[in-house]
Design an enzyme around this catalytic site. Structure first.
Site, PDB file in Angstrom:
ATOM      1  N   LYS A  46      -5.990   2.460  -0.708  1.00 37.11           N
ATOM      2  CA  LYS A  46      -5.666   3.448  -1.748  1.00 37.11           C
ATOM      3  C   LYS A  46      -6.263   3.004  -3.092  1.00 37.11           C
ATOM      4  O   LYS A  46      -6.884   3.779  -3.780  1.00 37.11           O
ATOM      5  CB  LYS A  46      -4.147   3.578  -1.834  1.00 37.11           C
TER       6      LYS A  46
ATOM      7  N   GLU B 196       9.885  -2.646   2.469  1.00 37.54           N
ATOM      8  CA  GLU B 196       9.173  -2.511   1.190  1.00 37.54           C
ATOM      9  C   GLU B 196       9.819  -1.397   0.366  1.00 37.54           C
ATOM     10  O   GLU B 196       9.795  -1.434  -0.862  1.00 37.54           O
ATOM     11  CB  GLU B 196       7.677  -2.215   1.421  1.00 37.54           C
TER      12      GLU B 196
ATOM     13  N   GLY C 205       1.614   4.142   0.180  1.00 37.51           N
ATOM     14  CA  GLY C 205       0.889   3.602   1.326  1.00 37.51           C
ATOM     15  C   GLY C 205       1.690   3.644   2.611  1.00 37.51           C
ATOM     16  O   GLY C 205       1.218   4.102   3.652  1.00 37.51           O
ATOM     17  N   ARG C 206       2.944   3.185   2.548  1.00 34.90           N
ATOM     18  CA  ARG C 206       3.751   3.100   3.774  1.00 34.90           C
ATOM     19  C   ARG C 206       4.204   4.465   4.288  1.00 34.90           C
ATOM     20  O   ARG C 206       4.778   4.563   5.369  1.00 34.90           O
ATOM     21  CB  ARG C 206       4.941   2.170   3.548  1.00 34.90           C
TER      22      ARG C 206
ATOM     23  N   LYS D 201       0.905 -12.013  -5.350  1.00 39.87           N
ATOM     24  CA  LYS D 201      -0.537 -11.739  -5.516  1.00 39.87           C
ATOM     25  C   LYS D 201      -1.065 -12.474  -6.737  1.00 39.87           C
ATOM     26  O   LYS D 201      -2.154 -13.063  -6.701  1.00 39.87           O
ATOM     27  CB  LYS D 201      -0.769 -10.229  -5.716  1.00 39.87           C
TER      28      LYS D 201
ATOM     29  N   HIS E 179      15.178 -10.299  27.039  1.00 36.58           N
ATOM     30  CA  HIS E 179      14.932 -11.662  27.504  1.00 36.58           C
ATOM     31  C   HIS E 179      14.540 -12.580  26.354  1.00 36.58           C
ATOM     32  O   HIS E 179      13.943 -13.626  26.560  1.00 36.58           O
ATOM     33  CB  HIS E 179      13.835 -11.646  28.577  1.00 36.58           C
TER      34      HIS E 179
ATOM     35  N   GLU F  88      -7.413  -8.753   0.324  1.00 33.47           N
ATOM     36  CA  GLU F  88      -7.673  -8.969   1.750  1.00 33.47           C
ATOM     37  C   GLU F  88      -8.661  -7.930   2.282  1.00 33.47           C
ATOM     38  O   GLU F  88      -9.627  -8.253   2.995  1.00 33.47           O
ATOM     39  CB  GLU F  88      -6.372  -8.861   2.567  1.00 33.47           C
TER      40      GLU F  88
HETATM   41  O1  F6P Z   1       1.627  -4.825   0.060  1.00 31.65           O
HETATM   42  C1  F6P Z   1       1.492  -4.078  -1.090  1.00 31.65           C
HETATM   43  C2  F6P Z   1       0.631  -2.869  -0.907  1.00 31.65           C
HETATM   44  O2  F6P Z   1       0.396  -2.368  -2.173  1.00 31.65           O
HETATM   45  C3  F6P Z   1       1.234  -1.801  -0.001  1.00 31.65           C
HETATM   46  O3  F6P Z   1       2.207  -1.056  -0.591  1.00 31.65           O
HETATM   47  C4  F6P Z   1       0.006  -1.053   0.387  1.00 31.65           C
HETATM   48  O4  F6P Z   1       0.230  -0.217   1.467  1.00 31.65           O
HETATM   49  C5  F6P Z   1      -0.919  -2.191   0.707  1.00 31.65           C
HETATM   50  O5  F6P Z   1      -0.617  -3.165  -0.291  1.00 31.65           O
HETATM   51  C6  F6P Z   1      -2.378  -1.869   0.724  1.00 31.65           C
HETATM   52  O6  F6P Z   1      -2.807  -1.334  -0.489  1.00 31.65           O
HETATM   53  P1  F6P Z   1      -4.172  -0.554  -0.607  1.00 31.65           P
HETATM   54  O7  F6P Z   1      -4.098   0.656   0.255  1.00 31.65           O
HETATM   55  O8  F6P Z   1      -4.304  -0.204  -2.057  1.00 31.65           O
HETATM   56  O9  F6P Z   1      -5.265  -1.479  -0.162  1.00 31.65           O
END
Ligand code: F6P
Length: 560
Positions: A216, A363, A276-277, A523, A394, A222
């Site tokens: 987003k 979250e 995002g979630r 972060k 199990h 990452e």
């Molecule tokens: O973990 C934090 C977060 O901001 C989430 O809420 C989000 O879904 C994820 O990182 C990835 O963010 P982005 O879509 O901006 O890469």
């Protein structure tokens, strides 16, 4: 003054007093009351919700609904529906339901975000996804060597990954979806761990691979490093710098995606008004899934979610499934003192559901202050975990039966995606699975008394000293959700059910379920460590400084 857990007035206090009485009751007595059982279940087409195994009476339900009314739950739900900026800390609307709203809304509210007609934008995006997916799937659009792009690697993390993977895993064994996927492959790359890169790319050929970068913000460390790593892999194997025919992106930051090398027409939108979630039904999920399965099942998926949205926005609180699930969550956490919840799908295809819910729920509701910033007087949020049945039985069920009380959601299906039976066996394989599905909630609720345990020992000719070890206290609450079959449609229902359940629980606690400030500190701290590591790698003699003695020691051990 509004009623909140921080400002407990009438309904909260009534629930607290009632909880003290209820704790003296046992589910083994409550479960034999047939009228109570009848009143503690609800049904939607294709979906049955039985909450008779909550440690509660019909009076509890009434008091919970009173509380819902006193905190203006219905009004909060409708504010969300209208597109008001209920994510107050970010001044954003919360409109994930618009992602599956019909193009023509008739007399229903049509949310506007400023000048934006959210639903119209969604349908433009859906048309763009459908066209692009079709062109890739049919080979109208190809890679730089002219080969078909049969494999897709989706790069993204958190909300830009977990939901999509959960849906993909749920559908890939559905016979209809499997036939539409044919030999196409869909891979996910989320972790910045280089091992994940190796796994995601194993056995793939660059000339046949399309890479979809989902972010987003297009700033997530990452995702950007993984995207650069895979772009380098494409460049190396395609032997050219411009690999744009192998790239697509989903992002609200179109400029950043373009700067990375994704042509504008291959950037699919995300919006501020979708967290995002909560974004599975946007291009975040729909683009990779439509590339894999085509648009037809994905439309069914959206329709399933839409049916649940319609129910959520229109059903009275006492019949409203997400509301009831949220109320039982509140009851278990805030009044009975159970901080965790197990999600137990008796369906292997849902093996990534708990991972998705962990982010969705934790979250969203792992918060410490109210909407107005006052510290909560009690913890909010639930510790969510789970595994498919029967595997979980199990593993951690021991703790659930005889250790801690962990309220659980049991999710099962009347028919399997992939029925099987063995000649001579008394029941088909799915019945075997479901025998466990029906048995476990009762075993947790009813338990086994000391007398019963002693009798079993005698019957088995074992010493009665073993009896205490074979006592099951019972009184462990659970919900049972029984659906017809795991299809794109029912999966959409399930997704929306849990999305709305999460929001309801946040409304009840008076917290903001739509921001996530809690992920920021880590972060920022990582940036400081990264700077130190970069300095050490550039000049191995660089002093490690600015950290506490423990971290300094650990960093020395790592870099030394
Ligand atoms: O973990 C934090 C977060 O901001 C989430 O809420 C989000 O879904 C994820 O990182 C990835 O963010 P982005 O879509 O901006 O890469």
């Amino acid at each position: 003054m509004p009623e909140t857990p921080l400002n407990p007035t009438h309904a909260w206090k009534a629930l607290a007093a009632h909880a003290a009485e209820i704790k003296g009751q046992h589910l083994r007595d409550l479960l034999v009351q047939s009228e109570r059982c009848q009143q503690m279940r609800r049904q939607l087409p294709g979906l049955l919700f039985d909450f008779a195994r909550q440690l509660a009476t019909t009076q509890t339900l009434k008091l919970l609904l009173d509380f819902g009314q006193q905190v203006d739950l219905s009004a909060k739900i409708q504010s969300m529906r209208r597109g008001e900026a209920i994510n107050a800390t970010e001044n954003r609307a919360v409109l994930h339901y618009a992602l599956r709203a019909p193009q023509q809304t008739g007399s229903d509210p049509r949310p506007q975000v400023g000048e934006q007609d959210a639903i119209a934008e969604v349908h433009d995006a859906l048309a763009k996804i459908a066209a692009f997916a079709e062109e890739i799937r049919t080979g109208t659009r190809r890679g730089v060597t002219g080969r078909r792009l049969t494999d897709v690697v989706v790069i993204g993390i958190g909300g830009s990954y977990l939901g999509t993977e959960f849906v993909y895993e749920a559908l890939r064994t559905d016979p209809f979806c499997a036939s539409l996927a044919g030999k196409r492959r869909l891979r996910f790359l989320a972790n910045v761990d280089p091992i994940d890169v190796a796994r995601a790319l194993a056995g793939l050929r660059a000339d046949r691979t399309l890479v979809v970068i989902v972010s987003k913000t297009f700033t997530t460390a990452e995702t950007i490093l993984n995207a650069k790593t895979v772009r380098a892999w494409l460049r190396e194997h395609l032997n050219r710098n411009d690999v744009s025919p192998h790239l697509a992106a989903v992002s609200a930051a179109t400029g950043e995606a373009m700067a990375f090398g994704v042509p504008e027409e291959r950037v699919f939108p995300m919006w501020d008004w979708v967290g995002g979630r909560y974004s599975v039904c946007s291009a975040v999920g729909l683009l990779p899934l439509a590339l894999q399965f085509g648009m037809e099942p994905m439309q069914e998926f959206l329709q399933g979610a839409r049916a649940l949205d319609q129910h959520f926005f229109t059903a009275p609180l006492e019949d409203n499934l997400p509301v009831l699930m949220g109320l039982w969550g509140l009851w278990n956490v805030s009044f009975l003192g159970h901080p965790a919840r197990a999600v137990l799908p008796y369906c292997q295809a849902l093996h990534r559901f708990a991972a998705h819910l962990q982010q969705l729920d934790m979250e969203s509701n792992g918060k410490r202050v109210t909407m107005s910033g006052q510290e909560l007087s009690q913890d909010a949020g639930e510790i969510v975990f789970g595994e498919p049945g029967t595997n979980g039985q199990h593993s951690f069920f021991q703790l659930m039966h005889q250790g801690r009380v962990v309220p659980a959601d049991f999710i099962g299906f009347r028919r399997s995606q992939r029925p099987a039976s063995v000649a001579g066996e008394a029941v088909a394989n799915h019945d075997e699975l479901m025998a466990n599905f029906f048995a476990q909630p009762d075993a947790l609720a009813i338990g086994q008394t000391r007398e019963q345990a002693a009798q079993i020992c005698r019957n088995e000719k074992k010493p009665t000293e073993l009896a205490p070890h074979r006592v099951f206290p019972g009184n462990r609450p659970s919900n049972v959700l029984l659906l017809d079959q795991l299809t794109p449609h029912s999966l959409g229902q399930l997704l929306a059910l849990y999305e709305h359940r999460t929001a309801v629980q946040g409304f009840l606690w008076d917290i903001n379920s739509f921001d996530q400030w809690g992920v920021e500190l880590g972060k920022v701290t990582a940036k400081t460590v990264r700077r130190q590591l970069a300095a050490c790698r550039a000049h191995p003699k660089t002093e490690i400084a600015g950290f506490n003695p423990s971290t300094q020691f650990l960093l020395q051990a790592y870099t030394g």
